[in-house]
Design a protein around this motif. Structure first.
Motif, PDB file in Angstrom:
ATOM      1  N   TRP A   2      -3.455   2.713   7.288  1.00  0.00           N
ATOM      2  CA  TRP A   2      -3.782   1.408   6.510  1.00  0.00           C
ATOM      3  C   TRP A   2      -4.598   0.593   7.170  1.00  0.00           C
ATOM      4  CZ3 TRP A   2      -4.392  -1.031   2.418  1.00  0.00           C
ATOM      5  CH2 TRP A   2      -4.159  -2.271   2.120  1.00  0.00           C
ATOM      6  N   THR A   3      -4.310   0.289   8.486  1.00  0.00           N
ATOM      7  CA  THR A   3      -4.998  -0.850   9.331  1.00  0.00           C
ATOM      8  C   THR A   3      -6.477  -0.175   9.247  1.00  0.00           C
ATOM      9  OG1 THR A   3      -2.953  -1.194  10.564  1.00  0.00           O
ATOM     10  CG2 THR A   3      -5.222  -1.694  11.495  1.00  0.00           C
ATOM     11  N   GLN A   4      -6.721   0.999   9.518  1.00  0.00           N
ATOM     12  CA  GLN A   4      -8.254   1.716   9.467  1.00  0.00           C
ATOM     13  C   GLN A   4      -8.863   1.325   8.258  1.00  0.00           C
ATOM     14  OE1 GLN A   4      -7.992   5.393  10.738  1.00  0.00           O
ATOM     15  NE2 GLN A   4      -7.731   4.795  12.959  1.00  0.00           N
ATOM     16  N   ALA A  38       0.903  -1.278   0.091  1.00  0.00           N
ATOM     17  CA  ALA A  38       0.182   0.185  -0.051  1.00  0.00           C
ATOM     18  C   ALA A  38       0.661   1.455   0.112  1.00  0.00           C
ATOM     19  CB  ALA A  38      -0.823  -0.085   1.186  1.00  0.00           C
ATOM     20  N   GLN A  39       2.047   1.091   0.585  1.00  0.00           N
ATOM     21  CA  GLN A  39       3.086   2.347   0.608  1.00  0.00           C
ATOM     22  C   GLN A  39       3.723   2.690  -0.703  1.00  0.00           C
ATOM     23  OE1 GLN A  39       5.633   1.466   4.213  1.00  0.00           O
ATOM     24  NE2 GLN A  39       4.807   3.561   4.728  1.00  0.00           N
ATOM     25  N   LEU A  40       3.510   1.592  -1.437  1.00  0.00           N
ATOM     26  CA  LEU A  40       4.261   1.971  -2.911  1.00  0.00           C
ATOM     27  C   LEU A  40       3.278   2.952  -3.480  1.00  0.00           C
ATOM     28  CD1 LEU A  40       4.931  -1.457  -4.341  1.00  0.00           C
ATOM     29  CD2 LEU A  40       6.600   0.084  -3.541  1.00  0.00           C
ATOM     30  N   ARG A  41       1.998   2.945  -3.449  1.00  0.00           N
ATOM     31  CA  ARG A  41       0.922   4.109  -3.927  1.00  0.00           C
ATOM     32  C   ARG A  41       0.806   5.164  -3.094  1.00  0.00           C
ATOM     33  NH1 ARG A  41      -3.920   3.252  -6.515  1.00  0.00           N
ATOM     34  NH2 ARG A  41      -2.747   2.169  -8.029  1.00  0.00           N
ATOM     35  N   GLN A  89       3.284   8.335   1.843  1.00  0.00           N
ATOM     36  CA  GLN A  89       3.013   8.707   3.132  1.00  0.00           C
ATOM     37  C   GLN A  89       2.097   8.084   4.198  1.00  0.00           C
ATOM     38  OE1 GLN A  89       4.944  11.456   4.155  1.00  0.00           O
ATOM     39  NE2 GLN A  89       5.632  11.169   2.000  1.00  0.00           N
ATOM     40  N   LEU A  90       1.442   6.978   3.813  1.00  0.00           N
ATOM     41  CA  LEU A  90       0.372   6.319   4.430  1.00  0.00           C
ATOM     42  C   LEU A  90       0.974   5.769   5.769  1.00  0.00           C
ATOM     43  CD1 LEU A  90      -2.332   5.236   4.271  1.00  0.00           C
ATOM     44  CD2 LEU A  90      -1.400   3.066   3.281  1.00  0.00           C
TER      45      LEU A  90
END
Length: 153
Positions: free
Chosen positions: A30-32, A18-21, A24-25
């Motif tokens: 992400w968990t939420q 997910a951090q690839l896209r 700053q996540l």
């Protein structure tokens, strides 16, 4: 390569992807986000699908919702299509199996359309490496999506 729903136990494993896209996540954000898609108490109108190898390594994922659509009735909308190094053969295969499974799911859920929202690879450049598997499966450009960021609501 196989497609499996993201489970609570694999949410943290999917975080680097997910951090690839979204560089700053945070893990908390992400968990939420993931919890809002994978919590069993929710109706089955949303989820996150992952493409995994036989060892369980996640190479690609997509989040989806099933939404009412004025043009088609029900549409499965795939968002957040993310693949690790999308130009590599393994990741291209991962995206291809995700696309096929998403279409199967859309048909199973009685959707009349499958819409896929692709993100941007850099300063306003579409992720073209993700287009090929979609185009090969019969997808075509349909709508343009614009975004205005609202700061402070």
């Amino acid at each position: 390569m196989r497609v499996l729903p993201l489970t609570e136990g694999k949410v943290s494993q999917a975080y680097p992807l997910a951090q690839l896209r979204h560089p700053q996540l945070s893990l908390e954000a992400w968990t939420q986000f993931a919890a809002s898609h994978v919590t069993p108490a929710l109706p089955l109108e949303r989820g996150i699908l992952t493409a995994q190898d036989e060892r369980g390594t996640i190479y690609a994922l997509l989040a989806y919702t099933i939404d009412p659509d004025l043009d088609h009735g029900r549409a499965l909308v795939a968002r957040e299509v993310i693949a690790a190094a999308p130009l590599r053969r393994t990741c291209s295969m991962a995206v291809a199996v995700l696309v096929q499974e998403t279409e199967r799911l859309a048909r199973e859920k009685h959707c009349m359309a499958l819409r896929t929202r692709l993100g941007m690879a850099g300063p306003r450049r579409p992720e073209r490496a993700l287009h090929a598997p979609l185009l090969a499966e019969g997808h075509a450009p349909d709508h343009v999506m614009l975004c205005k960021t609202l700061i402070g609501h």
